[in-house]
Motif scaffolding. Structure first.
Motif, short mmCIF file in Angstrom:
data_model
loop_
_atom_site.label_atom_id
_atom_site.label_comp_id
_atom_site.label_asym_id
_atom_site.label_seq_id
_atom_site.Cartn_x
_atom_site.Cartn_y
_atom_site.Cartn_z
N ASP A 51 0.83 -1.21 0.00
CA ASP A 51 0.00 0.00 0.00
C ASP A 51 0.86 1.26 0.00
N LEU A 52 1.84 1.31 0.91
CA LEU A 52 2.64 2.53 1.04
C LEU A 52 3.49 2.77 -0.20
N ASP A 53 4.02 1.68 -0.79
CA ASP A 53 4.80 1.86 -2.02
C ASP A 53 3.93 2.40 -3.14
N TYR A 54 2.73 1.84 -3.27
CA TYR A 54 1.83 2.31 -4.33
C TYR A 54 1.46 3.77 -4.10
N LEU A 55 1.12 4.12 -2.87
CA LEU A 55 0.72 5.49 -2.58
C LEU A 55 1.89 6.45 -2.78
N GLY A 56 3.10 6.00 -2.45
CA GLY A 56 4.27 6.84 -2.69
C GLY A 56 4.49 7.08 -4.17
N GLN A 57 4.32 6.02 -4.97
CA GLN A 57 4.46 6.17 -6.42
C GLN A 57 3.38 7.09 -6.98
N LEU A 58 2.17 6.95 -6.45
CA LEU A 58 1.07 7.80 -6.90
C LEU A 58 1.35 9.26 -6.57
N ALA A 59 1.84 9.52 -5.36
CA ALA A 59 2.15 10.90 -4.97
C ALA A 59 3.23 11.50 -5.86
N LEU A 60 4.24 10.70 -6.19
CA LEU A 60 5.30 11.19 -7.08
C LEU A 60 4.75 11.50 -8.47
N HIS A 61 3.89 10.62 -8.96
CA HIS A 61 3.28 10.85 -10.27
C HIS A 61 2.46 12.14 -10.25
N LEU A 62 1.68 12.34 -9.19
CA LEU A 62 0.85 13.54 -9.11
C LEU A 62 1.69 14.80 -8.93
N THR A 63 2.82 14.67 -8.24
CA THR A 63 3.73 15.81 -8.12
C THR A 63 4.22 16.24 -9.49
N ASP A 64 4.53 15.27 -10.33
CA ASP A 64 4.96 15.57 -11.70
C ASP A 64 3.82 16.23 -12.48
N GLU A 65 2.61 15.73 -12.30
CA GLU A 65 1.45 16.32 -12.98
C GLU A 65 1.21 17.75 -12.51
N ILE A 66 1.36 17.98 -11.20
CA ILE A 66 1.15 19.32 -10.66
C ILE A 66 2.18 20.30 -11.20
N SER A 67 3.41 19.83 -11.42
CA SER A 67 4.44 20.73 -11.98
C SER A 67 4.05 21.22 -13.36
N ARG A 68 3.25 20.41 -14.07
CA ARG A 68 2.80 20.81 -15.41
C ARG A 68 1.47 21.57 -15.37
N SER A 69 0.69 21.34 -14.32
CA SER A 69 -0.62 22.01 -14.20
C SER A 69 -0.78 22.54 -12.77
N PRO A 70 -0.04 23.59 -12.43
CA PRO A 70 0.00 24.05 -11.03
C PRO A 70 -1.30 24.68 -10.54
N ASN A 71 -2.24 24.92 -11.42
CA ASN A 71 -3.50 25.54 -11.01
C ASN A 71 -4.66 24.53 -11.00
N SER A 72 -4.34 23.26 -10.98
CA SER A 72 -5.37 22.22 -10.97
C SER A 72 -5.71 21.83 -9.53
N SER A 73 -6.86 22.25 -9.07
CA SER A 73 -7.27 21.88 -7.71
C SER A 73 -7.47 20.37 -7.60
N GLU A 74 -7.91 19.74 -8.68
CA GLU A 74 -8.16 18.30 -8.64
C GLU A 74 -6.88 17.51 -8.43
#
Length: 206
Positions: A51-74
């Motif tokens: 669980d923790l590994d998956y959630l960590g990977q998900l958070a890293l993926h979303l961090t990358d997405e946020i860097s490209r779309s910093p105004n996305s509340s979702e």
């Protein structure tokens, strides 16, 4: 059966109810949200991942997405959910706050931040978030339930029962609200009402 308030509060703290919105899911009838049908644990490519590994990977993926779309509340909301599920409660609060700053009228953001505040032991902030969620959506079943759980944490069992009443009025088949109201009623000495809730709970889960 006798039940101490300490035992009751330790049980009622077990299961806060969070809300997520997933594309390609099934609509929830009472509020029109979507509920996730896909389970990563059943994916043969991911089933060996903790669980923790998956959630960590998900958070890293979303961090990358946020860097490209910093105004996305979702995106902030989704990363906050990953932090919440992995026990990183302050990080979750920070991201829910960013999501709220970008979309201040979304009741779900306030509801989930309330859950994180509760896990941090900040019950007053949790109640304030649930209050705001209900101001934005007066028929938000889960916010009533979650606020009721926090009232129980604070020892205000009468207010907890009132909130569970509202959740059940909004959704008469919501098993979690029956389970929590039953515990609160039992702790208040209202045993017959508690037993009726337990009977309804067994009926819903049969």
């Amino acid at each position: 059966m006798e039940i101490s308030r300490t035992w009751y509060l330790s049980i009622i703290r077990a299961c806060p109810y969070s809300q997520s919105r997933i594309e390609n899911g099934k609509s929830s009838s009472h509020l029109g949200w979507t509920v996730e049908l896909y389970s990563w644990r059943l994916d043969p490519n991911l089933s060996g991942t903790s669980d923790l590994d998956y959630l960590g990977q998900l958070a890293l993926h979303l961090t990358d997405e946020i860097s490209r779309s910093p105004n996305s509340s979702e995106l902030y909301f989704r990363r906050a959910n990953a932090y919440l599920d992995s026990g990183r409660f302050q990080d979750a609060i920070d991201d829910y706050t960013k999501a709220i700053d970008l979309s201040p009228l979304d009741a779900i953001f306030f509801n989930n931040r309330g859950i994180a505040h509760r896990y941090m032991g900040d019950f007053n902030s949790a109640v304030a978030d649930y209050d705001q969620a209900l101001l934005l959506n007066p028929e938000y079943r889960d916010a009533f339930t979650n606020r009721g759980v926090v009232y129980a944490d604070m020892g205000d069992l009468d207010s907890a029962v009132s909130d569970f009443d509202m959740a059940i009025e909004l959704d008469s088949e919501f098993w979690f609200a029956y389970s929590q109201r039953g515990l609160a009623l039992w702790a208040l000495g209202r045993r017959e009402e508690a037993e009726a809730d337990y009977a309804r709970l067994r009926e819903l889960q049969s």
